[in-house]
Enzyme design. Structure first.
Site, PDB file in Angstrom:
ATOM      1  N   HIS A  74      43.499  30.693  48.492  1.00  0.00           N
ATOM      2  CA  HIS A  74      42.413  31.549  48.009  1.00  0.00           C
ATOM      3  C   HIS A  74      42.918  32.711  47.158  1.00  0.00           C
ATOM      4  CE1 HIS A  74      38.530  33.920  48.734  1.00  0.00           C
ATOM      5  NE2 HIS A  74      38.240  32.893  47.962  1.00  0.00           N
ATOM      6  N   ASN A  98      41.585  45.897  32.885  1.00  0.00           N
ATOM      7  CA  ASN A  98      41.666  45.184  34.153  1.00  0.00           C
ATOM      8  C   ASN A  98      42.601  45.887  35.129  1.00  0.00           C
ATOM      9  OD1 ASN A  98      41.876  43.450  36.288  1.00  0.00           O
ATOM     10  ND2 ASN A  98      42.222  41.617  35.064  1.00  0.00           N
TER      11      ASN A  98
END
Ligand SMILES: Nc1c(NC[C@H](O)[C@H](O)[C@H](O)CO)[nH]c(=O)[nH]c1=O
Ligand SMILES: CC(=O)[C@@H](O)COP(=O)(O)O
Length: 140
Positions: A74, A98
């Site tokens: 994940h 970001n």
């Protein structure tokens, strides 16, 4: 003066507070306004920015989040897909920095969230400002 939206994925409270401190400080030092929107996790950041872009209310965006590796694949999904979504919006002309840090452990995250150390929140805000300025330059 421009208006920036900080979109934060509040997954780790203390680390997010540090990243936000760096990002807000950089925006205020440059004389810009800012607001903050909170989403559940990094995977929701690109969608939230996309909705904010459609509103036409903001000149630029700072993505803030922390992704720390766990036991499963994940990590790759959250880290990679949040970055891919932000890059897609950037390629469509949005001014985005970001500041989603992706680390192996909390110690690495602390070093990057701390504005007196690697200041990734401030770095992301500076990138958003630079992209906004670039857009203004090319808009003539
Ligand atoms: N593990 C982390 C997540 N996971 C949650 C996802 O971002 C997402 O909210 C969920 O899959 C529901 O769509 N998010 C982080 O920001 N940081 C993590 O370390
Ligand atoms: C980055 C993640 O998704 C992580 O926090 C999830 O942990 P796990 O892989 O152990 O479920």
């Amino acid at each position: 003066m421009a208006k920036f939206l900080i979109v934060e994925a509040r997954f780790y409270e203390h680390l997010n507070d540090m990243l936000l401190d760096g990002a807000r400080g950089a925006l205020e030092a440059a004389g810009h306004e800012h607001e903050t929107l909170t989403v559940p996790g990094a995977l929701e950041i690109p969608g939230a920015i996309s909705l904010a872009i459609d509103s036409g209310e903001y000149d630029g965006y700072v993505a803030i989040g922390v992704v720390i590796r766990g036991e499963t694949y994940h990590f790759e999904i959250v880290a990679g897909e949040s970055a891919r979504g932000i890059m897609a919006l950037t390629m469509d002309g949005a001014a985005i920095g970001n500041g989603i840090i992706t680390t192996e452990d909390e110690e690495q995250a602390l070093a990057r969230a701390d504005k007196t150390r690697k200041n990734k929140g401030g770095e992301a805000a500076a990138a958003a400002i630079a992209m906004y300025d670039l857009g203004q330059k090319f808009a003539g």
